[in-house]
Scaffold this motif. Structure first.
Motif, PDB file in Angstrom:
ATOM      1  N   UNK A 123      -7.174  -4.482 -24.096  1.00  0.00           N
ATOM      2  CA  UNK A 123      -8.496  -5.011 -23.780  1.00  0.00           C
ATOM      3  C   UNK A 123      -9.387  -3.969 -23.133  1.00  0.00           C
ATOM      4  N   UNK A 124      -8.798  -3.153 -22.244  1.00  0.00           N
ATOM      5  CA  UNK A 124      -9.568  -2.099 -21.588  1.00  0.00           C
ATOM      6  C   UNK A 124     -10.085  -1.111 -22.618  1.00  0.00           C
ATOM      7  N   UNK A 125      -9.221  -0.680 -23.521  1.00  0.00           N
ATOM      8  CA  UNK A 125      -9.615   0.318 -24.509  1.00  0.00           C
ATOM      9  C   UNK A 125     -10.584  -0.252 -25.537  1.00  0.00           C
ATOM     10  N   UNK A 126     -10.439  -1.527 -25.847  1.00  0.00           N
ATOM     11  CA  UNK A 126     -11.417  -2.180 -26.731  1.00  0.00           C
ATOM     12  C   UNK A 126     -12.786  -2.186 -26.072  1.00  0.00           C
ATOM     13  N   UNK A 127     -12.830  -2.589 -24.809  1.00  0.00           N
ATOM     14  CA  UNK A 127     -14.094  -2.625 -24.077  1.00  0.00           C
ATOM     15  C   UNK A 127     -14.681  -1.223 -23.927  1.00  0.00           C
ATOM     16  N   UNK A 128     -13.824  -0.243 -23.649  1.00  0.00           N
ATOM     17  CA  UNK A 128     -14.302   1.127 -23.480  1.00  0.00           C
ATOM     18  C   UNK A 128     -14.949   1.648 -24.766  1.00  0.00           C
ATOM     19  N   UNK A 129     -14.305   1.389 -25.893  1.00  0.00           N
ATOM     20  CA  UNK A 129     -14.843   1.875 -27.166  1.00  0.00           C
ATOM     21  C   UNK A 129     -16.177   1.211 -27.495  1.00  0.00           C
ATOM     22  N   UNK A 130     -16.272  -0.089 -27.269  1.00  0.00           N
ATOM     23  CA  UNK A 130     -17.525  -0.791 -27.565  1.00  0.00           C
ATOM     24  C   UNK A 130     -18.649  -0.341 -26.628  1.00  0.00           C
TER      25      UNK A 130
END
Length: 318
Positions: free
Chosen positions: A40-47
């Motif tokens: 979830x952190x990496x998804x949010x970071x990429x977006x």
């Protein structure tokens, strides 16, 4: 939409950052459930790195604030917000929905629990099904108007290869009569995630809302496996000694979510199940890859949708 199998230049080892490289999400608004840990952190970071305003919908607001503070300097984005959301609590879901204002371009149903002991919500619902499916079902349907208002919105549902362990048992979803098994319960909830995507894609096509599900792969360093304990009882994909499925980093594990949330490579694609940044092939035992036929069955998807509506409309399941 074409019915051919979707492939992309990306694969199992691609990272979320690579998938979103060159994509401009300026002016887009996204929600990532479970955005304070794991993929979830990496998804949010990429977006956020691509310019989106991202709301981390999390149970632990303090952890969410720490994550937001950590993402901001790595992306240059000031648009990382935090809001409380407990998917096992329908009042919390309703409060989150009521507090949302304006269009929603991307909803990533990422949060989940796995292989818990036999636990129930106050309404008597089995906790894994209540959290992984019913909570996200209520969230997505509650935000449907905001998704439609965005024009070309995308809903991304994080399922698992664990769905091949169990179909939805419509006669006893909440283990009232059959013996509770944590892996069967998990598999059923993950099958429900895929069935939701199938039926939502059908129902919401006229609103230009794309809905797809995915298997992120076997990820190192996440909280999802905290309930597993002795892995000897776990399916092969959760056994650290297994060579059946390769391990991924969290950056690689978030790649398929980000692909479905943001990449122009999947414009117009809906109602599908992806893994390793491409549409999955049919599951063939014993290799734990691909998608089970029952998870894509439109009849079962429609039935689950109605059962979910009926369940949410009742105070308890008797």
């Amino acid at each position: 939409m074409s019915t051919h199998r979707i492939t992309t230049p990306f694969g199992a080892q691609s990272t979320a950052g690579q998938v979103v490289d060159g994509v401009d999400l300026t002016g887009k608004r996204a929600i990532v459930t479970g955005g304070a840990s794991g993929i979830g952190v990496e998804t949010a970071r990429a977006l956020a790195g691509a310019g989106a305003e991202v709301t981390l919908a999390v149970r632990d607001v303090e952890a969410g604030e720490r994550t937001a503070a950590q993402i901001t300097p790595t992306t240059g984005s000031a648009g990382v917000l935090v809001a409380p959301l407990d998917l096992a609590d329908q009042a919390s879901v309703a409060a989150f929905v009521a507090g949302w204002r304006g269009p929603l371009h991307i909803l990533v149903d990422n949060a989940g629990i796995m292989a818990t002991p036999e636990l129930r919500t106050p309404r008597g619902w089995e906790l894994q099904f209540a959290t992984n499916h019913l909570g996200h079902f209520a969230l997505a349907t509650g935000l449907r108007d905001s998704l439609a208002a965005a024009g070309g919105a995308r809903v991304v549902v994080v399922s698992s290869v664990g769905h091949v362990n169990a179909d939805v048992d419509f006669d006893d979803i909440h283990f009232r009569r059959r013996p509770y098994d944590k892996w069967t319960a998990y598999g059923q909830s993950k099958t429900a995630n895929v069935l939701f995507a199938v039926e939502a894609a059908r129902r919401w096509a006229t609103g230009s809302i794309a809905v797809n599900a995915l298997n992120p792969g076997r990820i190192t360093g996440t909280n999802l496996s905290r309930h597993i304990g002795d892995v000897s009882s776990a399916p092969a994909s959760f056994d650290p000694a297994s060579t059946d499925v390769s391990w991924k980093t969290v950056e690689q594990g978030a790649a398929t979510s980000v692909l479905l949330a943001a990449s122009p490579l999947v414009d117009g694609v809906t109602g599908r199940y992806f893994e390793d940044c491409e549409e999955a092939v049919p599951y063939r035992a014993p290799v734990r890859r691909g998608v089970a036929g029952y998870a894509l069955d439109p009849g079962r998807a429609a039935r689950l949708w109605q059962v979910s509506l009926d369940t949410l409309a009742t105070r308890n399941i008797g």
